[in-house]
Design a protein around this motif. Structure first.
Motif, PDB file in Angstrom:
ATOM      1  N   THR A  65       0.861  -1.173   0.000  1.00  0.00           N
ATOM      2  CA  THR A  65       0.000   0.000   0.000  1.00  0.00           C
ATOM      3  C   THR A  65       0.896   1.222   0.000  1.00  0.00           C
ATOM      4  OG1 THR A  65      -1.916   1.052   1.053  1.00  0.00           O
ATOM      5  CG2 THR A  65      -0.200   0.220   2.519  1.00  0.00           C
ATOM      6  N   THR A 294      -6.776   4.782  -6.451  1.00  0.00           N
ATOM      7  CA  THR A 294      -6.345   3.386  -6.608  1.00  0.00           C
ATOM      8  C   THR A 294      -7.502   2.446  -6.898  1.00  0.00           C
ATOM      9  OG1 THR A 294      -6.604   2.759  -4.266  1.00  0.00           O
ATOM     10  CG2 THR A 294      -4.548   3.846  -4.894  1.00  0.00           C
ATOM     11  N   TRP A 307      -9.086   1.484 -14.472  1.00  0.00           N
ATOM     12  CA  TRP A 307      -8.426   2.493 -13.643  1.00  0.00           C
ATOM     13  C   TRP A 307      -7.948   3.577 -14.594  1.00  0.00           C
ATOM     14  CZ3 TRP A 307      -8.646  -2.557 -12.882  1.00  0.00           C
ATOM     15  CH2 TRP A 307      -8.854  -3.042 -11.591  1.00  0.00           C
ATOM     16  N   GLN A 351      -6.964  -3.186  -7.005  1.00  0.00           N
ATOM     17  CA  GLN A 351      -6.213  -1.999  -6.626  1.00  0.00           C
ATOM     18  C   GLN A 351      -5.092  -1.719  -7.610  1.00  0.00           C
ATOM     19  OE1 GLN A 351      -4.390  -0.327  -2.490  1.00  0.00           O
ATOM     20  NE2 GLN A 351      -3.579  -2.302  -3.122  1.00  0.00           N
ATOM     21  N   ILE A 353      -1.830   1.021  -7.909  1.00  0.00           N
ATOM     22  CA  ILE A 353      -1.042   2.085  -7.279  1.00  0.00           C
ATOM     23  C   ILE A 353      -0.128   2.681  -8.337  1.00  0.00           C
ATOM     24  CG2 ILE A 353       0.637   2.649  -5.498  1.00  0.00           C
ATOM     25  CD1 ILE A 353      -0.378   0.256  -3.904  1.00  0.00           C
TER      26      ILE A 353
END
Length: 422
Positions: A65, A294, A307, A351, A353
């Motif tokens: 994360t 994210t 995304w 997710q 990043i």
């Protein structure tokens, strides 16, 4: 609302089929977009780098994360001991800034190790055994375990569920209980609704959750008196469910923040039960915009998820058999969108990043590579894949869950917390 996987299996590498498209180098106008990101899917994280020279993809069984430009690895360790008629297994949750060598303990329950020490004093002549021994009895009379289930990660906040099971032969009454909590990955501090969303919003969502629980229990009682056998059985345990404002997790619904409460209870024979209330939306806190970036955007028919970044997009679509996702990188050329395959990954995808806004510096890149190396070396396998630039193409629910105890004779992984990395 999308479902998340359990992260207890981060130390197990899942095989993936990487898509390698081949073809001649294209013109500069058709070059791959500049992109670099981490993509989490299934039980792995993929590190993707794209530029005019091609695309490089690397995977590892690692949970990461990012908080204010710092990347944190989250991992579990197990400890305990096995005896012919007793099993003790405990889990511990850690986090580490990948640019540092020390780890922070996020969560650990001392109950199992305390019971182990007490048992050893009571039976000093008992010798430990190898839990992997095929001749090990698989039904010990004393079983003391706890488990940590990583439910979700949103930037600095990790949501976990902790389940504790105590079955001690000749000891106190059996004990089975669970709870949900949110922890700061930077410090290990347990956080409250007030600290996350402010006192007024916290009080509002607590009232809404209590009302939701009341409506649910009233419905179960009503159905039970109306002849519904399953509801009648469920109704026998309702008094054991007590609302706790501290037993909650962070979730998201359509990229907006929400809170999901877990109401712990017990069955008639003492087993752990839990009511998971539907997520309750909350006002967006100041830290949410970084998290929202994210999270995926879902198509209305849920057939594709994407995304969107400033210079590119990433999209995932189910494969024909529905068992995996085809991941693609989408570049923009004026009004046109050009797609390049990245990989076929395990479901679900949840997710992304970004690592290119701002771009990684040399120290950050080296630290990330080292974290991937260490994670994959735990299983003795490093998966890498790369392909050159290739042709493009135009292109609220409610759960009533029985929290069961783990198998008492599982192998005990005695992993040393990674305080010194190569």
């Amino acid at each position: 609302m999308r479902r998340r996987p359990s992260w207890n299996s981060w130390v197990v590498l899942v095989a993936v089929a990487l898509v390698a498209a081949c073809g001649d180098r294209r013109s500069a106008s058709q070059a791959l977009p500049l992109a670099e990101f981490l993509f989490a899917a299934g039980d792995s994280t993929y590190w993707v780098r794209s530029d005019a020279e091609g695309m490089r993809v690397r995977s590892a069984p690692i949970l990461l994360t990012q908080v204010n430009g710092r990347t944190y690895e989250i991992f579990l360790t197990d400890d305990g001991a096995e005896y012919p008629d007793a099993s003790f297994v405990t889990a511990r949750l850690w986090a580490r800034d990948i640019q540092r060598t020390d780890s922070v303990s996020l969560f650990a329950d001392t109950t199992v190790l305390a019971e182990l020490a007490r048992w050893r004093r009571q039976f000093p002549r008992e010798a430990e055994i190898d839990p992997a021994d095929e001749n090990t009895p698989d039904d010990p009379r004393t079983v003391v375990t706890d488990e940590i289930d990583i439910v979700d990660v949103h930037g600095p906040w990790i949501t976990i569920e902790h389940l504790l099971n105590l079955d001690i032969d000749g000891g106190p009454a059996h004990r089975h209980e669970g709870r949900r909590l949110v922890i700061d990955v930077r410090t290990g501090q347990r956080v409250t609704l007030d600290s996350l969303f402010g006192s007024p919003e916290a009080q509002r969502v607590i009232v809404d959750a209590q009302r939701s629980l009341g409506q649910l229990t009233d419905s179960i009682r009503s159905a039970g008196t109306g002849g519904d056998e399953r509801a009648a059985i469920a109704g026998e345990t309702l008094e054991s469910f007590v609302f706790e404002a501290t037993s909650f997790g962070i979730t998201d619904v359509r990229r907006a923040p929400a809170v999901a409460f877990m109401i712990p209870g017990q069955g008639s024979d003492g087993e752990a039960l839990a009511i998971h209330l539907p997520p309750l939306g909350v006002a967006e806190p100041a830290w949410w915009p970084q998290v929202r970036n994210t999270l995926p955007e879902w198509a209305p028919d849920s057939a594709r998820v994407r995304w969107v970044q400033d210079a590119y997009e990433v999209a995932a679509s189910p494969t024909p058999d529905g068992d995996a996702l085809a991941l693609v990188l989408i570049g923009r050329r004026g009004t046109a969108k050009l797609e390049w395959p990245i990989a076929t990954v395990a479901t679900p995808a949840y997710q992304l990043i970004p690592l290119d806004n701002p771009p990684l510096d040399s120290m950050q890149r080296a630290a990330l590579a080292r974290a991937f190396d260490v994670s994959t070396s735990l299983d003795g396998l490093v998966q890498r894949a790369a392909f050159r630039a290739a042709p493009h193409r135009n292109a609220p629910r409610l759960l009533w869950r029985h929290a069961t105890s783990p198998s008492p004779r599982r192998a005990v992984r005695q992993l040393t917390p990674r305080r010194a990395l190569p």
